[in-house]
Design a protein around this motif. Structure first.
Motif, mmCIF file in Angstrom:
data_model
loop_
_atom_site.group_PDB
_atom_site.id
_atom_site.type_symbol
_atom_site.label_atom_id
_atom_site.label_comp_id
_atom_site.label_asym_id
_atom_site.label_seq_id
_atom_site.Cartn_x
_atom_site.Cartn_y
_atom_site.Cartn_z
ATOM 1 N N GLY A 43 3.480 11.815 -12.688
ATOM 2 C CA GLY A 43 2.214 11.504 -12.047
ATOM 3 C C GLY A 43 2.391 10.400 -11.028
ATOM 4 O O GLY A 43 3.507 9.898 -10.807
ATOM 5 N N THR A 44 1.300 10.005 -10.400
ATOM 6 C CA THR A 44 1.381 9.007 -9.334
ATOM 7 C C THR A 44 0.248 7.995 -9.442
ATOM 8 O O THR A 44 -0.798 8.265 -10.039
ATOM 9 N N ILE A 45 0.475 6.842 -8.838
ATOM 10 C CA ILE A 45 -0.551 5.829 -8.672
ATOM 11 C C ILE A 45 -0.501 5.370 -7.219
ATOM 12 O O ILE A 45 0.590 5.172 -6.664
ATOM 13 N N SER A 46 -1.657 5.269 -6.593
ATOM 14 C CA SER A 46 -1.735 4.859 -5.185
ATOM 15 C C SER A 46 -2.437 3.520 -5.083
ATOM 16 O O SER A 46 -3.484 3.309 -5.704
ATOM 17 N N ILE A 47 -1.855 2.620 -4.302
ATOM 18 C CA ILE A 47 -2.439 1.303 -4.069
ATOM 19 C C ILE A 47 -3.150 1.329 -2.718
ATOM 20 O O ILE A 47 -2.516 1.472 -1.674
ATOM 21 N N ALA A 50 -0.395 12.477 -19.711
ATOM 22 C CA ALA A 50 0.093 11.577 -20.750
ATOM 23 C C ALA A 50 0.592 12.414 -21.919
ATOM 24 O O ALA A 50 -0.109 13.316 -22.391
ATOM 25 N N THR A 51 1.811 12.133 -22.366
ATOM 26 C CA THR A 51 2.412 12.933 -23.424
ATOM 27 C C THR A 51 2.916 12.041 -24.544
ATOM 28 O O THR A 51 3.241 10.876 -24.354
ATOM 29 N N GLY A 52 3.004 12.636 -25.725
ATOM 30 C CA GLY A 52 3.490 11.933 -26.909
ATOM 31 C C GLY A 52 2.767 12.430 -28.134
ATOM 32 O O GLY A 52 1.666 12.983 -28.048
ATOM 33 N N HIS A 98 0.847 -1.182 0.000
ATOM 34 C CA HIS A 98 0.000 0.000 0.000
ATOM 35 C C HIS A 98 0.887 1.238 0.000
ATOM 36 O O HIS A 98 1.942 1.281 0.638
ATOM 37 N N GLY A 99 0.471 2.271 -0.731
ATOM 38 C CA GLY A 99 1.254 3.497 -0.782
ATOM 39 C C GLY A 99 1.101 4.194 -2.114
ATOM 40 O O GLY A 99 0.352 3.757 -2.996
ATOM 41 N N THR A 100 1.812 5.300 -2.263
ATOM 42 C CA THR A 100 1.777 6.109 -3.475
ATOM 43 C C THR A 100 3.123 6.025 -4.178
ATOM 44 O O THR A 100 4.175 6.165 -3.540
ATOM 45 N N TYR A 101 3.075 5.831 -5.494
ATOM 46 C CA TYR A 101 4.289 5.600 -6.269
ATOM 47 C C TYR A 101 4.313 6.516 -7.492
ATOM 48 O O TYR A 101 3.276 6.798 -8.100
ATOM 49 N N ASP A 102 5.523 6.962 -7.842
ATOM 50 C CA ASP A 102 5.701 7.762 -9.050
ATOM 51 C C ASP A 102 5.580 6.871 -10.285
ATOM 52 O O ASP A 102 6.060 5.731 -10.298
ATOM 53 N N GLN A 128 3.182 14.950 -29.839
ATOM 54 C CA GLN A 128 2.933 16.387 -29.690
ATOM 55 C C GLN A 128 1.589 16.673 -29.014
ATOM 56 O O GLN A 128 0.931 17.663 -29.295
ATOM 57 N N GLN A 129 1.196 15.770 -28.122
ATOM 58 C CA GLN A 129 -0.049 15.930 -27.375
ATOM 59 C C GLN A 129 0.235 15.825 -25.886
ATOM 60 O O GLN A 129 1.160 15.129 -25.470
ATOM 61 N N VAL A 130 -0.587 16.499 -25.099
ATOM 62 C CA VAL A 130 -0.559 16.365 -23.654
ATOM 63 C C VAL A 130 -2.005 16.211 -23.189
ATOM 64 O O VAL A 130 -2.851 17.050 -23.488
ATOM 65 N N VAL A 131 -2.289 15.125 -22.479
ATOM 66 C CA VAL A 131 -3.633 14.854 -21.993
ATOM 67 C C VAL A 131 -3.570 14.694 -20.474
ATOM 68 O O VAL A 131 -2.716 13.966 -19.960
ATOM 69 N N SER A 132 -4.466 15.369 -19.768
ATOM 70 C CA SER A 132 -4.499 15.309 -18.310
ATOM 71 C C SER A 132 -5.518 14.274 -17.851
ATOM 72 O O SER A 132 -6.681 14.294 -18.257
ATOM 73 N N LEU A 133 -5.086 13.364 -16.993
ATOM 74 C CA LEU A 133 -5.961 12.374 -16.379
ATOM 75 C C LEU A 133 -5.951 12.603 -14.872
ATOM 76 O O LEU A 133 -4.921 12.416 -14.219
ATOM 77 N N ALA A 134 -7.084 13.038 -14.352
ATOM 78 C CA ALA A 134 -7.204 13.401 -12.939
ATOM 79 C C ALA A 134 -8.293 12.564 -12.274
ATOM 80 O O ALA A 134 -9.149 11.990 -12.942
ATOM 81 N N ASP A 135 -8.232 12.508 -10.950
ATOM 82 C CA ASP A 135 -9.247 11.813 -10.158
ATOM 83 C C ASP A 135 -9.466 10.375 -10.645
ATOM 84 O O ASP A 135 -10.592 9.860 -10.642
#
Length: 277
Positions: A237-241, A259-261, A209-213, A263-270
């Motif tokens: 960004g991070t992922i938490s278990i 998420a990048t690549g 359990h925890g938060t990881y880069d 020539q795009q940048v997409v934000s994934l939140a919550d």
């Protein structure tokens, strides 16, 4: 995928691939010829709810065929897969690396239900399709598709009793289907949703359990696949278990990343996942 999955199937259809469970439906089968090579599903899943049918098969190397159609009554009939149609077939290549769809320019195919047993709840039929990625000239040809006595369910779990969801560039996204695989010390999750967009991530199967880069080359990684089938990596960004229970095969947690690549940048939140593996 909005094109492939009927909109009412917001509850999850699970395709769980594990080395110790080679098939969910030993009495059913699905096979086809993909670009001249034989393919047979290890894992099957089907649902018929409110006149909408979703049928999927996948192999342990994550090659998957998923078909969706609004059919009304469940009976022998043929549904055409046409460009721009809400009905269609999607094919995912080895490891989930590429996704191809039938209902884009040049694509076509059909789903033919040939036999139905509503008492035992199974269906049989045939299918074929030509599928393409939106940004590529090439594609995949699926021929000689046959499914035999595939069990189906007529009820689905409550929305997000399991699945993956996130706010993508300010808009809520919820998975239509989730595939998981366990191997090489990792849990691999592939979720597919509206307009073919996908969220995939990998974590160690023994993670605490925890938060990881998140790191594209690290133990914890994530990618986002756009509706144009561009693959964008989580460079930060991070992922938490919150829960990883090996006995129950249950994984829960949260994530946030850009998420990048291409020539795009997409934000994934919550981001949130509650899945079995």
């Amino acid at each position: 995928m909005k094109y492939i999955f009927p909109m009412l199937l917001l509850a999850m259809l699970f395709t769980q691939c594990r080395d110790d469970v080679p098939t969910l439906n030993p009495d059913g089968s699905m096979k086809a010829v993909i670009d001249g090579s034989s393919w047979q599903a290890d894992v099957l899943e089907a649902a018929y709810v409110d006149g909408e049918l979703t049928l999927s098969g996948s192999t342990l190397d994550e090659r998957a065929i998923v078909m969706g159609a609004t059919i009304g009554d469940l009976k022998p009939l043929t549904v055409a897969f046409l460009p721009g149609s809400p009905d269609g077939l999607t094919y995912t290549s080895v490891g989930g690396a590429r996704t191809y769809v039938s209902n884009t320019a040049g694509g076509d195919g059909f789903l033919r239900i040939t036999a139905v047993d509503t008492a035992r709840e199974w269906i049989s039929g045939r299918f074929e399709a030509r599928c393409y990625r939106l940004q590529e000239g090439g594609g995949v040809e699926i021929t000689e598709g046959v499914f035999t006595k595939v069990p189906y369910t007529d009820s689905l779990p409550p929305i997000f009793s399991s699945g993956v969801r996130a706010v993508i560039d300010g808009a809520t996204w919820t998975s239509d289907s989730v595939a998981t695989a366990l191997g090489d010390g990792q849990i691999r999750v592939q979720s597919l949703g509206e307009n073919g967009r996908q969220i995939r991530f990998r974590i160690p199967e023994n993670a605490d359990h925890g938060t990881y880069d998140l790191d594209p080359t690290g133990a914890f990684s994530a990618i986002f696949i756009t509706m144009q089938s561009d693959t964008l990596s989580a460079e930060s960004g991070t992922i938490s278990i919150d829960l990883l229970n090996e006995d129950r095969r249950r994984l829960e947690g949260t994530f946030n990343f850009e998420a990048t690549g291409s020539q795009q940048v997409v934000s994934l939140a919550d981001g949130r996942f509650e899945i079995n593996y």
